[in-house]
Motif scaffolding. Structure first.
Motif, short mmCIF file in Angstrom:
data_model
loop_
_atom_site.label_atom_id
_atom_site.label_comp_id
_atom_site.label_asym_id
_atom_site.label_seq_id
_atom_site.Cartn_x
_atom_site.Cartn_y
_atom_site.Cartn_z
N HIS A 29 68.56 52.90 20.48
CA HIS A 29 68.37 51.54 20.86
C HIS A 29 68.26 50.95 19.60
CE1 HIS A 29 64.21 53.23 19.74
NE2 HIS A 29 63.86 51.78 19.65
N ALA A 30 67.82 51.14 18.52
CA ALA A 30 67.76 50.43 17.38
C ALA A 30 69.04 49.83 16.76
CB ALA A 30 66.82 51.19 16.21
N HIS A 31 70.03 50.53 17.29
CA HIS A 31 71.39 50.03 16.68
C HIS A 31 72.41 49.52 18.11
CE1 HIS A 31 69.78 53.00 13.94
NE2 HIS A 31 69.86 52.16 13.35
N GLY A 32 71.42 49.21 18.90
CA GLY A 32 72.23 48.52 20.10
C GLY A 32 72.73 49.54 21.38
N VAL A 33 72.32 50.70 21.37
CA VAL A 33 72.98 51.80 22.20
C VAL A 33 71.58 52.14 22.95
CG1 VAL A 33 74.33 53.62 22.80
CG2 VAL A 33 75.09 52.12 20.95
N ASN A 34 71.49 51.64 24.12
CA ASN A 34 70.17 52.19 24.80
C ASN A 34 70.95 52.54 26.23
OD1 ASN A 34 67.15 52.48 25.10
ND2 ASN A 34 67.55 50.61 26.33
N PRO A 35 71.22 53.51 26.55
CA PRO A 35 71.73 53.92 27.86
C PRO A 35 71.21 53.50 29.21
CG PRO A 35 72.34 55.72 26.26
CD PRO A 35 71.16 54.80 25.53
N CYS A 36 69.72 53.95 29.35
CA CYS A 36 69.31 53.47 30.27
C CYS A 36 68.87 52.00 30.84
CB CYS A 36 68.00 54.52 30.32
SG CYS A 36 66.61 54.03 29.34
N ALA A 37 68.86 51.42 29.68
CA ALA A 37 68.52 49.85 29.93
C ALA A 37 69.27 49.18 28.81
CB ALA A 37 67.04 49.67 29.83
N PRO A 38 70.63 49.04 28.82
CA PRO A 38 71.27 48.44 27.91
C PRO A 38 70.76 47.23 27.19
CG PRO A 38 72.72 49.34 29.77
CD PRO A 38 71.40 49.30 29.97
N ALA A 39 70.42 46.37 27.82
CA ALA A 39 70.00 44.61 27.32
C ALA A 39 68.61 45.03 26.64
CB ALA A 39 69.74 43.76 28.68
N LEU A 40 68.09 46.06 26.60
CA LEU A 40 66.65 46.09 25.74
C LEU A 40 66.92 46.95 24.27
CD1 LEU A 40 63.80 45.65 26.57
CD2 LEU A 40 63.49 48.16 27.28
N CYS A 41 67.48 45.87 23.81
CA CYS A 41 67.67 46.24 22.43
C CYS A 41 67.53 44.84 21.73
CB CYS A 41 69.31 46.72 22.25
SG CYS A 41 69.82 48.07 23.00
N ASP A 42 66.70 44.99 20.54
CA ASP A 42 66.18 43.76 19.80
C ASP A 42 67.46 43.42 18.82
OD1 ASP A 42 63.57 44.25 20.75
OD2 ASP A 42 62.90 45.39 18.93
N GLY A 43 67.39 41.96 19.05
CA GLY A 43 68.67 41.65 17.97
C GLY A 43 70.06 41.27 18.74
N PHE A 44 70.18 41.63 19.83
CA PHE A 44 71.44 41.60 20.35
C PHE A 44 71.49 40.88 21.72
CE2 PHE A 44 71.45 45.65 18.30
CZ PHE A 44 72.66 45.80 17.63
N ALA A 45 72.48 39.77 21.74
CA ALA A 45 72.44 38.84 22.73
C ALA A 45 72.98 39.57 24.11
CB ALA A 45 73.27 37.70 22.33
#
Length: 276
Positions: free
Chosen positions: A66-82
């Motif tokens: 998630h810290a690098h934009g890959v959060n499989p269970c909630a894709p939008a829950l990543c800081d710094g990514f539109a």
């Protein structure tokens, strides 16, 4: 000759540390290097991949989390990514991850299921993760247990039972993180030895080790000999000794290469004391 298989972790964008770890392998001190893929523009990534491929050390791949934009269970829950960018970012990140595994001949791609907003969304998170596995199915994917919570968010897949349910025939194997499990049992008031024993029912392909403050619920990636560390070494090294073919990666976040030579010696001493 060592009776265990040990390695060290590095980010794909830390070329100096990777070269130093490749030197540790050449000296016979480690058996592998775990490389966490950091998504980058394609020309930069290809240059990094060429450098990795020139090394002799066997590679274990860790997918971005998630810290690098890959959060499989909630894709939008990543800081710094539109939100409108996240789908294409995940696509590129997973393409680079699988390309790295192909090029570096890694049989393992360690994966985090990710974090979600609150417990009411747990089922939705599990369904989103299943959809991710359908889209990016790869027999090398190796699902890692995560701390129960971190920075105010719950994580998906914190115990052996939860990992088994999430895998559900889609996952070829699992990664046992001893420190993550320690944080989980502290948070949920469980027994470490009981929860560790449940991993005997899983196909554990890989293991991670670091330490955490005694009684802490927060993953900290501390040194094994940290004076306030609380990891149950008897249970952990008993497990490592009982599964000598399963490789273990030392995972630290600070001081890059400098922390590893001493921690390898600490690991060896702990194995000699507890690995029975």
């Amino acid at each position: 000759m060592r009776q265990y298989r040990i390695g060290c972790a590095v980010r794909s964008d830390d070329e100096d540390t990777f070269c130093a770890l490749d030197g540790l392998h050449a000296d016979g001190r480690i058996d592998h290097v775990q490389v966490q893929i950091i998504p980058e523009p394609e020309p930069v990534f290809q240059r990094r991949l060429d450098s990795l491929a020139a090394a002799a050390a066997p590679i274990v791949i860790h997918a971005p989390h998630h810290a690098h934009g890959v959060n499989p269970c909630a894709p939008a829950l990543c800081d710094g990514f539109a939100p409108e960018e996240i789908a294409s970012h995940v696509e590129q990140a997973m393409h680079q991850t699988t390309e790295a595994a192909d090029t570096l001949d890694s049989a393992i791609i360690v994966l985090h299921a990710g974090r979600f907003t609150d417990e009411e969304e747990r089922q939705d998170a599990a369904e989103a993760f299943a959809g991710f596995l359908d889209r990016y199915h790869d027999p090398r994917l190796t699902l890692e247990n995560l701390p129960a919570v971190h920075a105010g968010y719950p994580f998906l897949g914190s115990t052996a039972d939860e990992l088994a349910a999430l895998g559900d025939g889609r996952i070829g194997g699992y990664c046992l993180d001893f420190a993550h499990l320690y944080c989980t049992v502290n948070y949920r008031h469980l027994t470490y030895t009981d929860e560790l024993r449940r991993f005997e029912d899983l196909n554990v392909r890989h293991q991670h080790i670091s330490n955490s403050i005694r009684g802490s619920v927060t993953d900290q990636h501390l040194e094994l000999d940290h004076p306030e560390g609380g990891l149950d070494f008897a249970a952990v090294f008993g497990r490592i000794a009982a599964h000598p073919s399963v490789e273990t990666t030392l995972e630290y976040k600070r001081d890059s290469y400098g922390i590893y030579p001493r921690q390898l010696a600490v690991f060896d001493g702990l194995y000699r004391r507890y690995g029975k």
